[in-house]
Enzyme design. Structure first.
Site, short mmCIF file in Angstrom:
data_model
loop_
_atom_site.label_atom_id
_atom_site.label_comp_id
_atom_site.label_asym_id
_atom_site.label_seq_id
_atom_site.Cartn_x
_atom_site.Cartn_y
_atom_site.Cartn_z
N ARG A 119 -58.86 12.71 -24.70
CA ARG A 119 -57.35 12.67 -24.15
C ARG A 119 -56.32 12.91 -25.17
NH1 ARG A 119 -55.24 10.29 -19.73
NH2 ARG A 119 -54.46 9.39 -21.08
N GLU A 135 -50.83 8.75 -28.59
CA GLU A 135 -52.35 7.91 -29.32
C GLU A 135 -53.43 9.49 -28.93
OE1 GLU A 135 -54.21 5.62 -26.84
OE2 GLU A 135 -53.59 5.99 -25.26
N ASN A 137 -57.05 9.94 -27.44
CA ASN A 137 -57.78 8.65 -26.62
C ASN A 137 -58.94 8.99 -26.69
OD1 ASN A 137 -55.52 7.17 -24.72
ND2 ASN A 137 -55.05 9.19 -25.10
N SER A 142 -58.32 9.46 -17.76
CA SER A 142 -58.23 9.27 -16.86
C SER A 142 -57.76 10.93 -16.85
CB SER A 142 -58.26 8.52 -15.92
OG SER A 142 -56.92 7.83 -16.59
N LYS A 309 -56.02 2.84 -32.74
CA LYS A 309 -54.89 3.21 -33.46
C LYS A 309 -54.46 2.84 -34.69
CE LYS A 309 -52.27 2.43 -28.93
NZ LYS A 309 -53.91 2.46 -27.60
N LYS A 367 -48.17 -1.66 -31.79
CA LYS A 367 -49.43 -1.42 -30.90
C LYS A 367 -50.02 -2.21 -31.27
CE LYS A 367 -47.62 3.07 -29.39
NZ LYS A 367 -49.06 4.69 -29.45
N GLU A 371 -56.58 -0.72 -25.27
CA GLU A 371 -55.57 0.63 -24.50
C GLU A 371 -56.03 0.08 -23.22
OE1 GLU A 371 -56.22 3.42 -25.79
OE2 GLU A 371 -56.74 3.12 -27.62
N GLY A 372 -54.97 0.59 -22.58
CA GLY A 372 -55.08 1.33 -21.02
C GLY A 372 -54.04 1.13 -21.06
N ARG A 453 -48.16 13.41 -17.15
CA ARG A 453 -47.60 11.90 -16.18
C ARG A 453 -45.57 11.79 -16.33
NH1 ARG A 453 -51.52 7.66 -19.16
NH2 ARG A 453 -50.67 9.25 -20.42
#
Ligand code: ADP
Ligand code: MG
Length: 477
Positions: A119, A135, A137, A142, A309, A367, A371-372, A453
């Site tokens: 994604r 970014e 992924n 998800s 990253k 950064k 992740e997450g 989102r």
């Protein structure tokens, strides 16, 4: 941009939204849940406008990004060299992933096929309506499940007249995006099963889904599993990282489920992207056990590591892109989506970045290789944070220009509360790709739907499960 509806009508709208969410699996588990007690996932009341051009741009570049990351993995040497250095800066996680990859190499990586379920995330830059990449992924992506459902929710609310005081529809049907990510991501997993079986439609091999203990975003995952069984007749089995050695076994490298002796074609990771997912050395051994099995990994360790990253930062360099994509047109489409990302090393660019970090931190986000959500350092926090670290650790971070998207006034519905605050949105585009490291060929490469989102403009991060964001849908404008 948004419907103006009376207070009475809004009450009715929210009630209908809640019913639709419960009836259609737009749900998550709350913290400390009982199995039978999910709650509605936080969603927006209305779809959020995204320019048609920006949305199309995201769709157009997805298969190019898929290809780029597959090529990086296929040209192993370049990636391994960078990861090796990075591993030294993040020993606890990147280091462990890399170490596990090296051990797997030593034992023997027997499956040449790799499956990417990716994604790419963007914000739409408000000054020119171009998408800018946040970014890329490469592991455990998800919300492909809930995204389809929230698109359907907003379409239902429009169709049923809840967005309008009169009888006509507020949005034109063709402007509402219903992401086909459930169908397309399940198809990606199916492709893995198909090519595992040498291009035959074998319903006897199954998908192993690696999940977190006490996962709250279960229903998002299950929607893909339900699609797999209903459309393709392919079963899936959910296990945690620490259960792998008790629930599976290998014979001649082929991975099987112990309870049924069923052969596993694809290992789909919805866990294993953060150090918390590995509670003990045994969990790392289990990860290695899977990597050296004949099952196709979605993703394998190198594919997961390509999502670092640091790699994203290096790929903003056009000369490097040219080594992986020979086509100038493709490269120019990708570079249009980049903002400046800097290393914090001893190079000229690195020195400039360090000046920026201290002199104009408000324009940047710092950064680490994680992740997450919840790991980044924003704006004025950057100088103090860097000062608190030994200088030789700065190299483990990247400094990224902030992107400024349009701020809009949608409403967020969370439990029984309505939040009427300015929001900003992040567009995700899904893609799946299957590639063969023995021939260096790409076998399938697909665009696999979208996700929007949204979060309060005042919050730096937008994790839905973490609590500061929600699932939205796109209305094209
Ligand atoms: P993670 O791997 O934790 O998801 P991200 O790079 O996606 O890390 O950053 C987390 C969040 O921080 C994003 O979802 C976005 O809301 C915000 N963010 C990250 N980079 C930028 C940027 N360059 N400009 C504006 N917001 C950003
Ligand atoms: Mg992110």
């Amino acid at each position: 941009m948004f419907p103006a509806i009376s207070a009475d009508k809004e009450q009715e709208l929210i009630e209908s939204l809640n019913h639709y969410c419960l009836a259609n699996s737009i749900i998550i588990y709350p913290p400390n849940f009982q199995n039978y007690q999910p709650v509605n996932a936080p969603v927006t009341l209305f779809p959020t406008p995204i320019s048609r051009g920006a949305f199309k741009q995201g769709e157009e570049v997805q298969t190019i990004f898929n290809e780029l990351y597959a090529r990086i993995v296929l040209e192993e040497e370049w990636l391994v060299k960078i990861i090796e250095e990075l591993a030294g800066f993040d020993r606890d996680f990147t280091g462990k992933l890399y170490e596990t990859y090296l051990k797997a190499k030593e034992i023997g990586i027997v499956q040449p096929l790799g499956l990417g379920i990716f994604r790419s995330d963007y914000m739409v830059n408000k000054t020119d309506n171009q998408i800018k990449q946040i970014e890329f992924n490469t592991v455990s992506v998800s919300f492909g499940g809930l995204s389809t459902k929230v698109g359907q929710l907003h379409k239902f609310l429009n169709d049923a007249g809840y967005y309008s005081n009169e009888s006509k529809l507020f949005y034109k049907d063709e402007d509402l995006v219903v992401s086909d990510s459930i169908v397309k991501l399940a198809q990606g997993l199916y492709d893995g099963n198909f090519y595992y079986n040498k291009g035959t439609d074998n319903k006897k091999t199954i998908i192993l889904v690696i999940v977190q203990e006490n996962e709250r975003n279960v229903f998002d995952q299950r929607l893909l599993e339900f699609e797999l069984i209903s459309k393709y007749g392919i079963k899936s089995k959910r296990v945690t990282m620490s259960d792998i050695h008790t629930k599976t076994f290998k014979k001649d490298n082929i991975l099987y489920l112990k309870e049924s002796n069923e052969e596993i074609s694809v290992v789909y990771f919805r866990s294993g992207y953060s150090p918390n997912d590995f509670k003990s050395d045994k969990d790392w051994e289990n990860r290695l056990f899977l990597e050296t099995s004949y099952a196709i990994k979605a993703p394998n360790l190198l594919t997961q590591l390509s999502g670092a990253k640091k790699i994203q930062q290096i790929l903003t360099n056009e000369t490097i892109l040219k080594e992986f994509l020979k086509d100038d047109e493709k490269i120019s489409k990708l570079t249009k989506t980049f903002v400046k990302i800097y290393p914090l090393d001893g190079s000229e660019l690195g020195k400039q970045a360090i000046r920026y970090a201290f002199e104009q931190p408000d324009k940047f986000v710092l950064k680490p290789q994680r992740e997450g959500g919840g790991n980044n350092i924003y704006k004025s926090d950057i100088p103090n944070f860097l000062n608190s670290l030994p200088k030789d650790e700065w190299n483990g971070y990247i400094l990224m220009e902030l992107i400024y998207p349009e701020i809009v006034h949608n409403k967020i519905i969370r439990n029984d509360q309505v939040f009427n605050e300015p929001i900003i949105s992040e567009l995700g585009i899904f893609g799946t790709i299957l590639f063969d490291s023995s021939t260096k060929q790409i076998i399938t490469n697909n665009l696999s739907g979208s996700l929007l989102r949204s979060k309060f403009e005042t919050s730096n991060e937008g994790g839905v499960a973490a609590g500061f964001g929600c699932v939205d849908s796109v209305v094209l404008c």
